[in-house]
Scaffold this motif. Structure first.
Motif, PDB file in Angstrom:
ATOM      1  N   TYR A  49       0.905  -1.121  -0.043  1.00 53.51           N
ATOM      2  CA  TYR A  49       0.054   0.073  -0.075  1.00 53.51           C
ATOM      3  C   TYR A  49       0.830   1.210   0.085  1.00 53.51           C
ATOM      4  O   TYR A  49       2.093   1.495   0.685  1.00 53.51           O
ATOM      5  CB  TYR A  49      -0.973  -0.195   1.313  1.00 53.51           C
ATOM      6  N   GLY A  50       0.660   2.107  -0.647  1.00 52.36           N
ATOM      7  CA  GLY A  50       1.149   3.429  -0.709  1.00 52.36           C
ATOM      8  C   GLY A  50       0.931   4.175  -1.905  1.00 52.36           C
ATOM      9  O   GLY A  50       0.281   3.760  -3.000  1.00 52.36           O
ATOM     10  N   ILE A  51       1.368   5.676  -2.100  1.00 52.36           N
ATOM     11  CA  ILE A  51       1.429   6.317  -3.085  1.00 52.36           C
ATOM     12  C   ILE A  51       2.901   6.684  -3.632  1.00 52.36           C
ATOM     13  O   ILE A  51       3.331   7.711  -3.479  1.00 52.36           O
ATOM     14  CB  ILE A  51       0.592   7.711  -2.934  1.00 52.36           C
ATOM     15  N   SER A  52       3.413   5.697  -4.214  1.00 49.30           N
ATOM     16  CA  SER A  52       4.655   5.796  -4.725  1.00 49.30           C
ATOM     17  C   SER A  52       5.020   4.781  -5.758  1.00 49.30           C
ATOM     18  O   SER A  52       4.301   3.923  -5.535  1.00 49.30           O
ATOM     19  CB  SER A  52       5.811   5.418  -3.513  1.00 49.30           C
ATOM     20  N   ASP A  53       5.949   4.939  -6.692  1.00 51.89           N
ATOM     21  CA  ASP A  53       6.247   3.864  -7.806  1.00 51.89           C
ATOM     22  C   ASP A  53       7.100   2.809  -7.016  1.00 51.89           C
ATOM     23  O   ASP A  53       7.133   1.759  -7.584  1.00 51.89           O
ATOM     24  CB  ASP A  53       7.091   4.494  -8.839  1.00 51.89           C
ATOM     25  N   ASP A  54       7.555   2.931  -5.708  1.00 51.37           N
ATOM     26  CA  ASP A  54       8.420   1.799  -5.261  1.00 51.37           C
ATOM     27  C   ASP A  54       8.555   2.056  -3.744  1.00 51.37           C
ATOM     28  O   ASP A  54       9.018   3.115  -3.337  1.00 51.37           O
ATOM     29  CB  ASP A  54       9.909   1.803  -5.675  1.00 51.37           C
ATOM     30  N   MET A  55       7.666   1.119  -2.880  1.00 49.98           N
ATOM     31  CA  MET A  55       7.735   1.362  -1.561  1.00 49.98           C
ATOM     32  C   MET A  55       8.713   0.671  -0.918  1.00 49.98           C
ATOM     33  O   MET A  55       8.885   0.486   0.315  1.00 49.98           O
ATOM     34  CB  MET A  55       6.174   0.719  -1.051  1.00 49.98           C
ATOM     35  N   GLY A  56       9.682  -0.036  -1.614  1.00 50.70           N
ATOM     36  CA  GLY A  56      10.887  -0.765  -0.969  1.00 50.70           C
ATOM     37  C   GLY A  56      10.433  -1.963  -0.516  1.00 50.70           C
ATOM     38  O   GLY A  56       9.516  -2.394  -0.422  1.00 50.70           O
ATOM     39  N   GLY A  57      11.329  -2.600   0.098  1.00 50.99           N
ATOM     40  CA  GLY A  57      11.364  -3.877   0.890  1.00 50.99           C
ATOM     41  C   GLY A  57      10.954  -4.878  -0.091  1.00 50.99           C
ATOM     42  O   GLY A  57      11.523  -4.997  -1.205  1.00 50.99           O
ATOM     43  N   ASP A  58       9.868  -5.632   0.056  1.00 45.93           N
ATOM     44  CA  ASP A  58       9.365  -6.937  -0.767  1.00 45.93           C
ATOM     45  C   ASP A  58       8.447  -6.418  -1.554  1.00 45.93           C
ATOM     46  O   ASP A  58       7.564  -7.273  -2.265  1.00 45.93           O
ATOM     47  CB  ASP A  58       9.133  -7.945   0.023  1.00 45.93           C
ATOM     48  N   ASP A  59       8.210  -4.887  -1.802  1.00 51.39           N
ATOM     49  CA  ASP A  59       7.025  -4.407  -2.715  1.00 51.39           C
ATOM     50  C   ASP A  59       7.413  -4.868  -4.355  1.00 51.39           C
ATOM     51  O   ASP A  59       8.641  -4.816  -4.676  1.00 51.39           O
ATOM     52  CB  ASP A  59       7.023  -2.953  -2.778  1.00 51.39           C
ATOM     53  N   GLU A  60       6.409  -5.597  -5.027  1.00 48.19           N
ATOM     54  CA  GLU A  60       6.640  -6.212  -6.279  1.00 48.19           C
ATOM     55  C   GLU A  60       6.143  -5.325  -7.332  1.00 48.19           C
ATOM     56  O   GLU A  60       6.234  -5.823  -8.794  1.00 48.19           O
ATOM     57  CB  GLU A  60       6.240  -7.577  -6.401  1.00 48.19           C
ATOM     58  N   TRP A  61       5.634  -4.198  -6.930  1.00 46.48           N
ATOM     59  CA  TRP A  61       5.046  -3.256  -7.793  1.00 46.48           C
ATOM     60  C   TRP A  61       5.740  -2.766  -8.711  1.00 46.48           C
ATOM     61  O   TRP A  61       5.573  -2.870 -10.184  1.00 46.48           O
ATOM     62  CB  TRP A  61       4.351  -2.064  -7.158  1.00 46.48           C
ATOM     63  N   PRO A  62       7.149  -2.485  -8.691  1.00 48.17           N
ATOM     64  CA  PRO A  62       7.854  -2.046  -9.658  1.00 48.17           C
ATOM     65  C   PRO A  62       8.088  -3.030 -10.651  1.00 48.17           C
ATOM     66  O   PRO A  62       8.437  -2.339 -11.869  1.00 48.17           O
ATOM     67  CB  PRO A  62       9.505  -1.954  -8.871  1.00 48.17           C
ATOM     68  N   LEU A  63       8.114  -4.181 -10.603  1.00 45.35           N
ATOM     69  CA  LEU A  63       8.171  -5.145 -11.564  1.00 45.35           C
ATOM     70  C   LEU A  63       6.815  -5.158 -12.423  1.00 45.35           C
ATOM     71  O   LEU A  63       7.136  -5.376 -13.859  1.00 45.35           O
ATOM     72  CB  LEU A  63       8.062  -6.591 -11.022  1.00 45.35           C
ATOM     73  N   ILE A  64       5.573  -4.713 -11.972  1.00 44.69           N
ATOM     74  CA  ILE A  64       4.617  -4.688 -12.797  1.00 44.69           C
ATOM     75  C   ILE A  64       4.828  -3.365 -13.436  1.00 44.69           C
ATOM     76  O   ILE A  64       4.277  -3.261 -14.813  1.00 44.69           O
ATOM     77  CB  ILE A  64       3.273  -4.748 -11.885  1.00 44.69           C
ATOM     78  N   LEU A  65       5.031  -2.288 -12.986  1.00 38.51           N
ATOM     79  CA  LEU A  65       5.251  -0.986 -13.381  1.00 38.51           C
ATOM     80  C   LEU A  65       6.176  -1.004 -14.697  1.00 38.51           C
ATOM     81  O   LEU A  65       6.051  -0.145 -15.658  1.00 38.51           O
ATOM     82  CB  LEU A  65       5.748   0.033 -12.667  1.00 38.51           C
ATOM     83  N   GLU A  66       7.387  -1.651 -14.647  1.00 43.72           N
ATOM     84  CA  GLU A  66       8.193  -1.860 -15.610  1.00 43.72           C
ATOM     85  C   GLU A  66       7.564  -2.437 -17.115  1.00 43.72           C
ATOM     86  O   GLU A  66       7.807  -1.843 -18.067  1.00 43.72           O
ATOM     87  CB  GLU A  66       9.260  -2.695 -15.272  1.00 43.72           C
ATOM     88  N   LYS A  67       6.603  -3.289 -16.540  1.00 46.57           N
ATOM     89  CA  LYS A  67       5.849  -4.060 -18.009  1.00 46.57           C
ATOM     90  C   LYS A  67       5.119  -2.875 -18.558  1.00 46.57           C
ATOM     91  O   LYS A  67       4.804  -2.786 -19.709  1.00 46.57           O
ATOM     92  CB  LYS A  67       5.006  -5.126 -17.460  1.00 46.57           C
ATOM     93  N   ILE A  68       4.286  -2.135 -17.681  1.00 51.25           N
ATOM     94  CA  ILE A  68       3.545  -1.154 -17.976  1.00 51.25           C
ATOM     95  C   ILE A  68       4.184  -0.132 -18.665  1.00 51.25           C
ATOM     96  O   ILE A  68       3.715   0.487 -19.841  1.00 51.25           O
ATOM     97  CB  ILE A  68       2.624  -0.469 -16.880  1.00 51.25           C
ATOM     98  N   LYS A  69       5.339   0.421 -18.381  1.00 52.85           N
ATOM     99  CA  LYS A  69       6.211   1.517 -19.071  1.00 52.85           C
ATOM    100  C   LYS A  69       6.386   0.876 -20.520  1.00 52.85           C
ATOM    101  O   LYS A  69       6.429   1.825 -21.322  1.00 52.85           O
ATOM    102  CB  LYS A  69       7.484   1.585 -18.319  1.00 52.85           C
ATOM    103  N   ASN A  70       6.698  -0.329 -20.825  1.00 49.10           N
ATOM    104  CA  ASN A  70       6.894  -0.791 -22.054  1.00 49.10           C
ATOM    105  C   ASN A  70       5.625  -0.880 -22.721  1.00 49.10           C
ATOM    106  O   ASN A  70       5.904  -1.767 -23.793  1.00 49.10           O
ATOM    107  CB  ASN A  70       7.814  -2.017 -21.915  1.00 49.10           C
ATOM    108  N   ALA A  71       4.511  -0.772 -22.670  1.00 48.14           N
ATOM    109  CA  ALA A  71       3.289  -1.345 -23.026  1.00 48.14           C
ATOM    110  C   ALA A  71       2.772   0.079 -23.840  1.00 48.14           C
ATOM    111  O   ALA A  71       3.110   1.119 -23.333  1.00 48.14           O
ATOM    112  CB  ALA A  71       2.256  -1.797 -22.016  1.00 48.14           C
ATOM    113  N   ASP A  72       1.859  -0.117 -24.575  1.00 49.78           N
ATOM    114  CA  ASP A  72       1.087   0.864 -25.472  1.00 49.78           C
ATOM    115  C   ASP A  72      -0.314   0.891 -24.891  1.00 49.78           C
ATOM    116  O   ASP A  72      -0.942   2.015 -25.206  1.00 49.78           O
ATOM    117  CB  ASP A  72       0.972   0.612 -26.967  1.00 49.78           C
TER     118      ASP A  72
END
Length: 203
Positions: A49-72
């Motif tokens: 939970y949070g309002i950030s692109d990366d909350m640190g620790g074991d947060d796996e949102w950055p993995l998903i965000l990277e895929k979104i960055k590369n999508a149209d």
């Protein structure tokens, strides 16, 4: 081109997901039109939970965000619970919102020149409410929302069959699946060749 579909089902792993079933009809069209697609079941990831692109620790949102960055194309799929989008859909939207400070090479939000849509399933009312919430959020963070990109199916009010339980074809839902797929592809192709100019909209 590439499309990412975030499946915000509350089910895990290989549990049957009605949202995924409807989303698969969209990805079938993408595949036919040579658009790569990937479906991500968010419940299988540890998203903090949070309002950030990366909350640190074991947060796996950055993995998903990277895929979104590369999508149209980015589509959020959600079931309905008590007439609302799922809690996981809300979590994903909050994390997307927390990623708007990231910019592309023109200083715009990383979500500029991407196209958004929504897929919704349930056996109760609330599809248009959920679609309005999702599509506004996507537009607000920088994606562009084409017309008729909310594909949904809801059964009769109260307990009843879910989307994958039915044997008939709902023509309304089928038509909206087609409009979602082709309208998102059309606009994404335009942005590939004619991105939004950066005048006045840099962060």
């Amino acid at each position: 081109m590439k499309a990412i579909i975030l499946n915000a089902s509350l089910k895990h792993g290989d549990e049957l997901s009605n949202t995924e079933g409807l989303a698969q009809e969209v990805t079938d069209i993408y595949h036919k039109e040579n658009v790569a697609s990937e479906m991500i079941r968010l419940s299988d990831y540890n998203i903090s939970y949070g309002i950030s692109d990366d909350m640190g620790g074991d947060d796996e949102w950055p993995l998903i965000l990277e895929k979104i960055k590369n999508a149209d194309i980015l589509i959020i799929g959600t079931p309905l619970w008590l007439g609302e989008k799922s809690s996981i859909a809300t979590l994903a939207i909050e994390r997307l919102y927390g990623s708007t400070s990231l910019t592309n090479e023109d200083g715009q939000s990383i979500f500029y020149n991407k196209v958004g849509g929504a897929i919704i399933t349930g056996n109760e009312d609330g599809a248009k409410n959920a679609a309005a919430s999702i599509l506004y959020a996507l537009s607000h963070i920088g994606l562009t929302v084409p017309p008729n990109v909310d594909a949904y199916w809801v059964g009769e009010a109260g307990p009843g069959p879910s989307y994958l339980d039915i044997e008939h074809v709902n023509e309304f839902t089928k038509k909206h699946v087609e409009m979602l797929a082709y309208n998102t592809m059309h606009l994404a192709k335009i942005f590939k060749n004619n991105p939004i100019p950066n005048k006045g909209n840099q962060l």
